[in-house]
Design a protein around this motif. Structure first.
Motif, PDB file in Angstrom:
ATOM      1  N   PHE A  75       0.915  -1.220   0.099  1.00  0.00           N
ATOM      2  CA  PHE A  75       0.057  -0.004   0.097  1.00  0.00           C
ATOM      3  C   PHE A  75       0.902   1.193  -0.005  1.00  0.00           C
ATOM      4  CE2 PHE A  75      -2.184   3.441   2.190  1.00  0.00           C
ATOM      5  CZ  PHE A  75      -3.062   3.816   1.403  1.00  0.00           C
ATOM      6  N   MET A  76       1.731   1.419   0.977  1.00  0.00           N
ATOM      7  CA  MET A  76       2.820   2.637   1.122  1.00  0.00           C
ATOM      8  C   MET A  76       3.533   2.769  -0.192  1.00  0.00           C
ATOM      9  SD  MET A  76       1.435   4.194   3.689  1.00  0.00           S
ATOM     10  CE  MET A  76       2.957   5.471   4.000  1.00  0.00           C
ATOM     11  N   THR A  77       4.116   1.606  -0.460  1.00  0.00           N
ATOM     12  CA  THR A  77       4.911   1.929  -1.614  1.00  0.00           C
ATOM     13  C   THR A  77       4.175   2.232  -2.836  1.00  0.00           C
ATOM     14  OG1 THR A  77       6.654   0.298  -0.695  1.00  0.00           O
ATOM     15  CG2 THR A  77       6.789   0.523  -2.947  1.00  0.00           C
ATOM     16  N   ASN A  78       3.213   1.696  -3.229  1.00  0.00           N
ATOM     17  CA  ASN A  78       2.361   2.111  -4.271  1.00  0.00           C
ATOM     18  C   ASN A  78       1.929   3.429  -4.168  1.00  0.00           C
ATOM     19  OD1 ASN A  78       2.734  -0.483  -5.677  1.00  0.00           O
ATOM     20  ND2 ASN A  78       1.084  -1.402  -4.492  1.00  0.00           N
ATOM     21  N   LEU A  79       1.463   3.809  -3.008  1.00  0.00           N
ATOM     22  CA  LEU A  79       1.131   5.215  -2.663  1.00  0.00           C
ATOM     23  C   LEU A  79       2.244   5.986  -3.150  1.00  0.00           C
ATOM     24  CD1 LEU A  79      -0.893   7.230  -1.786  1.00  0.00           C
ATOM     25  CD2 LEU A  79      -0.194   6.792   0.506  1.00  0.00           C
ATOM     26  N   VAL A  80       3.424   5.869  -2.658  1.00  0.00           N
ATOM     27  CA  VAL A  80       4.623   6.484  -2.914  1.00  0.00           C
ATOM     28  C   VAL A  80       4.624   6.603  -4.655  1.00  0.00           C
ATOM     29  CG1 VAL A  80       7.029   6.657  -2.992  1.00  0.00           C
ATOM     30  CG2 VAL A  80       5.653   6.201  -0.931  1.00  0.00           C
ATOM     31  N   VAL A 101       1.711   8.996  -6.122  1.00  0.00           N
ATOM     32  CA  VAL A 101       1.695  10.513  -5.883  1.00  0.00           C
ATOM     33  C   VAL A 101       2.998  10.914  -6.611  1.00  0.00           C
ATOM     34  CG1 VAL A 101       2.326  11.939  -4.059  1.00  0.00           C
ATOM     35  CG2 VAL A 101       1.079  10.133  -3.605  1.00  0.00           C
ATOM     36  N   ILE A 102       4.101  10.237  -6.668  1.00  0.00           N
ATOM     37  CA  ILE A 102       5.326  10.914  -7.344  1.00  0.00           C
ATOM     38  C   ILE A 102       5.047  10.876  -8.900  1.00  0.00           C
ATOM     39  CG2 ILE A 102       7.634  10.192  -8.225  1.00  0.00           C
ATOM     40  CD1 ILE A 102       7.995   8.936  -5.536  1.00  0.00           C
ATOM     41  N   TYR A 103       4.449   9.942  -9.466  1.00  0.00           N
ATOM     42  CA  TYR A 103       4.063   9.985 -10.796  1.00  0.00           C
ATOM     43  C   TYR A 103       3.269  10.940 -11.251  1.00  0.00           C
ATOM     44  CZ  TYR A 103       3.654   8.603 -15.611  1.00  0.00           C
ATOM     45  OH  TYR A 103       3.679   8.466 -16.655  1.00  0.00           O
ATOM     46  N   ASP A 104       2.259  11.040 -10.406  1.00  0.00           N
ATOM     47  CA  ASP A 104       1.111  12.114 -10.727  1.00  0.00           C
ATOM     48  C   ASP A 104       1.740  13.401 -10.846  1.00  0.00           C
ATOM     49  OD1 ASP A 104      -1.744  13.102 -10.751  1.00  0.00           O
ATOM     50  OD2 ASP A 104      -1.118  14.138  -9.138  1.00  0.00           O
ATOM     51  N   SER A 105       2.620  13.991  -9.725  1.00  0.00           N
ATOM     52  CA  SER A 105       3.269  14.998  -9.636  1.00  0.00           C
ATOM     53  C   SER A 105       4.333  15.161 -10.999  1.00  0.00           C
ATOM     54  CB  SER A 105       4.145  15.306  -8.485  1.00  0.00           C
ATOM     55  OG  SER A 105       4.642  16.483  -8.621  1.00  0.00           O
ATOM     56  N   PHE A 106       4.955  14.109 -11.187  1.00  0.00           N
ATOM     57  CA  PHE A 106       6.119  13.908 -12.417  1.00  0.00           C
ATOM     58  C   PHE A 106       5.236  14.358 -13.709  1.00  0.00           C
ATOM     59  CE2 PHE A 106       7.718  11.127 -15.478  1.00  0.00           C
ATOM     60  CZ  PHE A 106       9.009  11.800 -15.800  1.00  0.00           C
ATOM     61  N   LYS A 107       4.140  13.705 -13.875  1.00  0.00           N
ATOM     62  CA  LYS A 107       3.506  13.767 -15.058  1.00  0.00           C
ATOM     63  C   LYS A 107       3.256  15.060 -15.401  1.00  0.00           C
ATOM     64  CE  LYS A 107       0.005  11.255 -17.503  1.00  0.00           C
ATOM     65  NZ  LYS A 107      -1.335  10.442 -17.510  1.00  0.00           N
ATOM     66  N   GLY A 156      17.482   6.883  -5.077  1.00  0.00           N
ATOM     67  CA  GLY A 156      17.788   5.876  -6.219  1.00  0.00           C
ATOM     68  C   GLY A 156      16.603   4.973  -6.454  1.00  0.00           C
ATOM     69  N   ILE A 157      16.027   4.634  -5.524  1.00  0.00           N
ATOM     70  CA  ILE A 157      14.909   3.465  -5.656  1.00  0.00           C
ATOM     71  C   ILE A 157      13.455   4.014  -5.566  1.00  0.00           C
ATOM     72  CG2 ILE A 157      13.975   1.463  -5.063  1.00  0.00           C
ATOM     73  CD1 ILE A 157      16.952   0.838  -4.070  1.00  0.00           C
ATOM     74  N   LEU A 158      13.104   4.844  -4.424  1.00  0.00           N
ATOM     75  CA  LEU A 158      12.069   5.170  -4.232  1.00  0.00           C
ATOM     76  C   LEU A 158      11.495   6.287  -5.067  1.00  0.00           C
ATOM     77  CD1 LEU A 158      11.185   5.321  -0.228  1.00  0.00           C
ATOM     78  CD2 LEU A 158      10.536   3.788  -2.199  1.00  0.00           C
ATOM     79  N   LEU A 159      12.560   7.440  -5.644  1.00  0.00           N
ATOM     80  CA  LEU A 159      12.387   8.455  -6.343  1.00  0.00           C
ATOM     81  C   LEU A 159      12.311   8.005  -7.770  1.00  0.00           C
ATOM     82  CD1 LEU A 159      11.432  11.359  -6.634  1.00  0.00           C
ATOM     83  CD2 LEU A 159      13.809  11.806  -6.221  1.00  0.00           C
ATOM     84  N   ILE A 160      13.617   7.762  -8.029  1.00  0.00           N
ATOM     85  CA  ILE A 160      13.903   7.871  -9.720  1.00  0.00           C
ATOM     86  C   ILE A 160      13.438   6.472 -10.265  1.00  0.00           C
ATOM     87  CG2 ILE A 160      15.825   8.013 -11.190  1.00  0.00           C
ATOM     88  CD1 ILE A 160      17.498   9.786  -9.372  1.00  0.00           C
ATOM     89  N   LEU A 161      13.723   5.348  -9.603  1.00  0.00           N
ATOM     90  CA  LEU A 161      13.370   3.912 -10.244  1.00  0.00           C
ATOM     91  C   LEU A 161      11.797   3.817 -10.562  1.00  0.00           C
ATOM     92  CD1 LEU A 161      15.900   1.340  -9.407  1.00  0.00           C
ATOM     93  CD2 LEU A 161      15.857   2.626 -11.437  1.00  0.00           C
TER      94      LEU A 161
END
Length: 749
Positions: free
Chosen positions: A302-307, A310-316, A666-671
């Motif tokens: 849950f939390m990992t997929n939430l991260v 959220v990241i990709y919505d902002s990134f997009k 490296g993992i939570l953000l970029i990958l």
């Protein structure tokens, strides 16, 4: 490619209105010495290729001279890029700072310190290499002053950043010079800033990486918010676990303090120590597994997929904004082109002007020679107002349609100078055959048979079977077949057109090297051992067989997947590059703080899990080993082993912070961005493919009984302006782009 707006035969003849031949000079020649229409055509081609010349250069008084200098600067791009690559590679061959010995073994025994196999440059060699690269970078950085002028150069904050980085690099080099000199006042350098500056300098000079870094920085606020929630979840869960298991075996053996509990639960979030962490609790009371199972389910699923979400919505959203900025830059260049043609400042272009422009565009795109009646058909479809006046907006639409619907123009080949041969029926049949899909099918079939041959030959070689010689002769036959394929393509397309494709260049070198090597092996089996070695020939054969991937394009179920992969590579490379640069920075930190701690005979090392797993070769004793170690951490391969080991060896708390921060960035953000981008692109490519099928079906059904050629031309023109014909990024980001446009409109109001 879709069909062109108008039928075309061979190469069109071009004439200007003054009766003189319109000589094709290339984009640089057209912009520097061409007439109005030649310059306009070159600008349109540059804009649609995404290689627009800066508008500031075109708007200067000495625009032609500035343009010439600009193209000289661009032509040197391969040289500049090699310089930037050399700047990064220098770190791989420098002697690590912790080493204080003399050559040839400045760091001691390579076996004792588990060093890599790359040779080291001496201090003097490194300094000379660094100074040469620095001089080239100074020229590269300040060259734009020649075509931009001092005011424009210093107005750009990016140039100021580059200059500051060069100054830092110069200061560090001077300090290192004192260290290199035997009589210098400095005896040692525990830290150097040059390796960090090099990475930043390269990233700043690569526009795509620079834009990607900017995008990621804009995403950081949202990432920090969701990372804070994740941190609170881990902190609370660790506190709860520490309380719940206080008087149990788990609490006495594993959760002995809150900090150790937090450490264990943080690793459990990555599942690297599962189920070892909670094994004592499960042995004592199986019901206790509920706590850990819930923690893993909530944290990992849950939390990992939430991260990720959220990241990709902002990134997009940020990516859409960047995409719009690119479109605006292209529109600015097209506006300059429009104003160049509209010298009378009427605010529109007429049929005559567009006809002249299209004739010049034949030098770059596969537009046919346009007659007056054809122009009427095109204007019918492209003139929104219906007044046969092309406004700036309509001109921009036309240029976009040209980029979407027409291939790059082929360069006339030498055989056209012999019209008797070129126009003969025999050559036309060969030409038609080589350009057909059947020729491609035959080559793919040969590649498939060649693959079987290579598999059999390599298997027999491993088994030392005497029949291997027969299969090597079969491979020689295939090599000559590919050489015939190469010759036919060069004959039909012309060498210049053939050489445009990077894939063809690869095929050219591989084919010739294989044929020469296999022929020498057959003719001189006992001579020229290096050139007749079957090992490197076999690797080249395997590389050539990668062409079979193109065969997947012919299978409907694989086409979307292959197209998505091909389209994604250019867009993902900058983000993978950011991860590489992040690894470079962390590798430098690791060498400076952990270098020399792992060595044979270290009693502390023998008590760590790194020693138990025989991971000593994965260390931070030199740059190459450090990069490999960080890659293992990046893919989450027992990454806690290095964190625990270096925490033990250094006895510093920030050893844990070093690895945790690398995991987060490296993992939570970029990958995570890379993974999300791939998923979104795949679904977008499926939508584009389905829309294309539906559009083609509608065209075939609605116009099956129409044979009027003028109607066909108009229909193709409409298809050229179909708003659904978009590239992958614009399709993916359409909603965000509309949102950004709406926000911009509201702010203007």
């Amino acid at each position: 490619m879709d069909e062109p707006l108008m039928e075309s035969g061979g190469r069109a003849e071009h004439f200007r209105d003054d009766g003189r031949d319109s000589t094709f000079r290339g984009r640089r020649g057209a912009l520097v010495g061409g007439d109005v229409y030649q310059r306009a055509a070159a600008l349109v081609d540059l804009a649609e290729d995404g290689e627009g010349i800066p508008s500031e250069v075109l708007e200067q008084d000495n625009a032609k001279r500035s343009t010439s200098l600009y193209f000289t600067y661009i032509r040197l791009d391969p040289f500049w890029n090699l310089t930037l690559a050399a700047l990064i590679l220098l770190s791989f061959f420098e002697v690590p700072l912790w080493c204080s010995g003399s050559f040839p073994n400045p760091c001691g025994s390579r076996e004792k310190y588990y060093l890599g196999s790359l040779p080291y440059l001496t201090r003097e060699e490194s300094l000379v290499f660094e100074i040469v690269i620095f001089i080239i970078l100074v020229v590269y950085t300040f060259y734009p002053i020649l075509f931009m002028g001092k005011k424009l150069f210093w107005r750009d904050s990016l140039n100021s950043v580059k200059v500051v980085l060069l100054l830092l690099l110069a200061v560090d080099t001077l300090v290192d010079l004192f260290y290199v000199t035997p009589t210098g006042p400095i005896s040692s350098l525990p830290v150097r800033v040059a390796p960090y500056v090099r990475v930043i300098l390269v990233a700043v000079n690569l526009s795509q990486v620079r834009d990607s870094v900017k995008t990621i920085f804009q995403v950081l606020p949202d990432f920090i918010d969701v990372a804070a929630l994740l941190s609170l979840f881990i902190l609370f869960s660790s506190w709860l676990g520490y309380i719940l298991f206080e008087d149990t075996v788990q609490g006495k053996e594993v959760f002995t303090s809150y900090m150790l509990t937090l450490y264990g639960m943080t690793i459990l979030f990555t599942t690297e120590n599962n189920p070892d962490l909670w094994l004592p609790a499960y042995k004592q009371a199986p019901i206790s597994s509920v706590f850990f199972i819930l923690y893993i389910l909530i944290g990992v699923y849950f939390m990992t997929n939430l991260v990720l979400a959220v990241i990709y919505d902002s990134f997009k959203g940020q990516l859409a904004e960047h995409f719009m900025q690119e479109e605006q830059r292209k529109d600015e260049l097209l506006k300059i082109t429009f104003n160049l043609l509209d010298q009378d400042e009427r605010g529109y272009l007429d049929v005559k002007q567009c006809s002249a422009l299209f004739r010049e565009l034949n030098n770059y795109r596969t537009l046919p020679n346009i007659e007056e009646e054809d122009m009427e058909a095109v204007f019918y479809a492209l003139d929104d107002s219906g007044d046969f006046k092309i406004t700036l907006e309509e001109f921009t639409d036309i240029c976009q349609a040209i980029a979407l619907k027409f291939d790059k123009q082929e360069i006339p080949q030498w055989l056209e100078a012999f019209p008797t041969v070129y126009n003969s029926s025999s050559f036309q049949k060969i030409r038609q055959f080589v350009r057909s899909n059947y020729f491609e099918y035959i080559i793919l079939g040969m590649l498939g048979l060649n693959l079987i041959t290579v598999i059999i030959e390599t298997t027999l070689d491993i088994e030392n079977d005497a029949s291997q010689q027969f299969w090597q002769e079969i491979e020689l036959v295939f090599g000559w077949i590919y050489l015939i394929e190469l010759a036919l393509k060069v004959l039909v397309y012309g060498f210049s057109n053939y050489w445009r494709s990077g894939q063809n260049r690869f095929d050219f070198f591989v084919t010739w090297i294989i044929v020469i090597g296999e022929t020498l092996t057959a003719v001189l089996p006992n001579g020229l051992p290096y050139f007749t070695s079957t090992e490197w020939i076999r690797y080249l054969l395997i590389a050539r067989l990668l062409r079979l991937v193109r065969g997947l394009m012919l299978i409907e179920r694989y086409r979307v997947k292959v197209v998505t992969f091909v389209n994604l590579i250019p867009n993902l490379l900058p983000y993978l590059g950011i991860n590489f640069f992040l690894m470079c920075i962390y590798c430098t930190i690791g060498m400076q703080v952990f270098g020399g701690l792992v060595y044979e005979g270290n009693s502390k090392l023998e008590q760590t899990s790194m020693f138990e797993n025989d991971y000593m070769v994965y260390n931070f004793n030199d740059y190459a080993s450090g990069m490999v170690t960080l890659f293992n951490v990046l893919v989450m391969g027992n990454w806690q082993v290095w964190m625990e080991t270096y925490g033990t060896l250094s006895k510093e708390w920030w050893a844990v912070a070093y690895f945790i921060s690398f995991y987060v960035l490296g993992i939570l953000l970029i990958l995570n961005l890379v993974v999300a981008f791939v998923l979104e692109a795949f679904f977008a490519e499926i939508e584009i493919n389905e829309e294309s099928k539906a559009r083609d079906a509608d065209d075939a059904e609605g116009n099956s009984g129409i044979s009027d050629p003028r109607y066909e031309k108009r229909r193709r023109a409409r298809r050229g302006r179909d708003p659904r014909v978009q590239n992958l990024l614009s399709h993916m980001l359409s909603a965000e782009m509309e949102k950004n446009k709406g926000a911009s409109s509201s702010s203007e109001i």
